[in-house]
Design a protein around this motif. Structure first.
Motif, short mmCIF file in Angstrom:
data_model
loop_
_atom_site.label_atom_id
_atom_site.label_comp_id
_atom_site.label_asym_id
_atom_site.label_seq_id
_atom_site.Cartn_x
_atom_site.Cartn_y
_atom_site.Cartn_z
N ASP A 1 0.81 -1.21 0.00
CA ASP A 1 0.00 0.00 0.00
C ASP A 1 0.86 1.27 0.00
O ASP A 1 1.86 1.36 0.72
N LYS B 1 -10.61 9.95 -5.57
CA LYS B 1 -10.89 9.05 -6.70
C LYS B 1 -9.76 9.14 -7.73
O LYS B 1 -9.33 8.13 -8.27
N HIS C 1 -6.68 7.36 -6.34
CA HIS C 1 -6.87 5.91 -6.37
C HIS C 1 -6.74 5.36 -7.79
O HIS C 1 -6.30 4.22 -7.98
N TRP D 1 -17.46 7.48 2.82
CA TRP D 1 -17.78 7.32 1.39
C TRP D 1 -16.79 6.36 0.73
O TRP D 1 -17.18 5.45 0.00
N SER E 1 -14.94 4.08 2.13
CA SER E 1 -15.15 2.74 2.68
C SER E 1 -16.33 2.06 2.00
O SER E 1 -16.26 0.89 1.60
N ASP E 2 -17.44 2.80 1.83
CA ASP E 2 -18.63 2.24 1.17
C ASP E 2 -18.37 1.92 -0.30
O ASP E 2 -19.09 1.12 -0.91
N ASN E 3 -17.36 2.58 -0.88
CA ASN E 3 -17.08 2.39 -2.30
C ASN E 3 -15.81 1.57 -2.55
O ASN E 3 -15.25 1.59 -3.66
N GLY E 4 -15.36 0.87 -1.53
CA GLY E 4 -14.25 -0.08 -1.71
C GLY E 4 -12.89 0.53 -1.93
O GLY E 4 -12.01 -0.11 -2.50
N ILE E 5 -12.69 1.78 -1.50
CA ILE E 5 -11.38 2.43 -1.66
C ILE E 5 -10.69 2.50 -0.30
O ILE E 5 -11.27 2.99 0.68
N LYS E 6 -9.46 1.99 -0.24
CA LYS E 6 -8.72 1.97 1.03
C LYS E 6 -8.33 3.39 1.45
O LYS E 6 -7.99 4.23 0.59
N THR E 7 -8.32 3.62 2.77
CA THR E 7 -8.01 4.95 3.30
C THR E 7 -7.05 4.88 4.47
O THR E 7 -6.92 3.85 5.14
N THR F 1 -9.26 2.26 6.65
CA THR F 1 -8.41 1.06 6.59
C THR F 1 -7.29 1.19 7.63
O THR F 1 -6.98 0.24 8.34
#
Ligand code: E4P
Length: 217
Positions: free
Chosen positions: A57, A75, A78, A100, A102-108, A128
Motif C-alpha cells: 500500500d 478518486k 486511487h 464514502w 469505505s462504502d465504495n471499496g477504496i482503502k483509506t 483502513t
C-alpha cells in the motif's frame, strides 16, 4: 507488524525495499515538497513510480478539505494505481469522506490523529488505517507510544478492524515500543529502520569471528 517507509525519496524507498522487509510507503505534502515534487502531473507520476516500485500500500494524501472535493481528489489518486491508499485528514468532512471511500471499496488512511477519540471516529467511518503521530505527541510533552497502546486496547475491546499505523516515528526505539504497544504497522524514515540493525556487541562479535576464521582458512 508491517513496515512502511515514510518518505517520497525514491533512493531511500529502493534501499528499504531491497532489504526485503518493506510492506508499503506513506507520503504527505511536506515529504513530496522535500523531494521537489509539485504540480498535479509530477505528483501523479511520482505516486505511479512509487506504487510500481513497492509491492504494498502507498498512501497518497488529499489536500482538499471539503467533502465533495476530497472525494473527487481521492478518486483521482486511487485511479493512479490499485495500491494507492487515500490519505484523509481527521476533520469533519474527512470523516464523511472516509465513510464514502469505505462504502465504495477504496482503502483509506486517516491522518493527523492525536487522540483516542479521533481514532474511534476513524474506525467508525471505516478507515483502513489510522495514523497517530507519535513523534509530534512526544514533541508536545505527551506520550505517543501510550496513545498507540490505548487505541490498540480500544480497537481490541470494540472489535474495530481499522489498522493502527504508528506515524511520525523518530527513532528505532519508537519502532520497538510500537511493536510492544500493539501497532499493526509502523511508518518510519529510513534511518530508524536501519538503526534496528545496530548493536555494538554484534559488531565486536562479528569482528572476532572473522578474525578467528582467518586461522582455519
Ligand atoms: C505519515 O503518514 C505522516 O505524515 C508522517 O509520519 C509525519 O511525520 P513527521 O511528524 O515527522 O512530519
Amino acid at each position: 507488524m508491517k513496515f512502511f517507509i515514510d518518505t517520497a525519496d525514491l533512493a531511500q524507498i529502493k534501499e528499504a525495499n531491497d532489504l526485503g522487509i518493506l510492506d508499503g510507503v506513506t507520503t504527505n505534502p511536506s515529504l513530496m515538497a522535500k523531494v521537489g515534487i509539485s504540480g498535479e502531473a509530477a505528483v501523479t507520476n511520482h505516486y505511479k513510480t512509487i506504487a510500481e516500485l513497492v509491492d504494498g500500500d502507498v498512501s497518497a494524501e488529499v489536500v482538499s478539505t471539503e467533502f465533495n472535493a476530497i472525494v473527487e481528489e481521492g478518486k483521482k489518486l486511487h485511479a493512479i494505481h490499485p495500491n494507492i491508499v487515500v490519505k484523509v485528514p481527521m476533520i469533519k468532512d474527512g470523516i464523511k469522506a472516509l465513510k464514502w471511500f469505505s462504502d465504495n471499496g477504496i482503502k483509506t488512511n486517516c491522518t493527523l490523529v492525536f487522540s483516542a477519540g479521533q481514532a474511534i471516529l476513524a474506525a467508525k467511518a471505516g478507515a483502513t488505517y489510522v495514523s497517530p503521530f507519535i513523534g509530534r505527541i512526544d514533541d508536545a510533552n505527551w506520550d505517543g507510544v501510550e496513545l498507540i497502546a490505548q487505541i490498540a486496547e480500544i480497537y481490541s475491546v470494540q472489535g474495530y478492524e481499522t489498522q493502527i499505523l504508528a506515524a511520525s516515528i523518530r527513532s528505532s526505539l519508537h519502532i520497538v515500543k510500537c511493536a510492544e504497544a500493539g501497532a499493526n504497522v509502523i511508518t518510519s524514515p529510513l534511518e530508524p529502520i536501519l538503526g534496528l540493525l545496530k548493536h555494538p556487541l554484534t559488531d565486536i562479535g562479528l569482528a572476532k569471528f572473522l578474525e578467528d576464521a582467518k586461522k582455519f582458512k
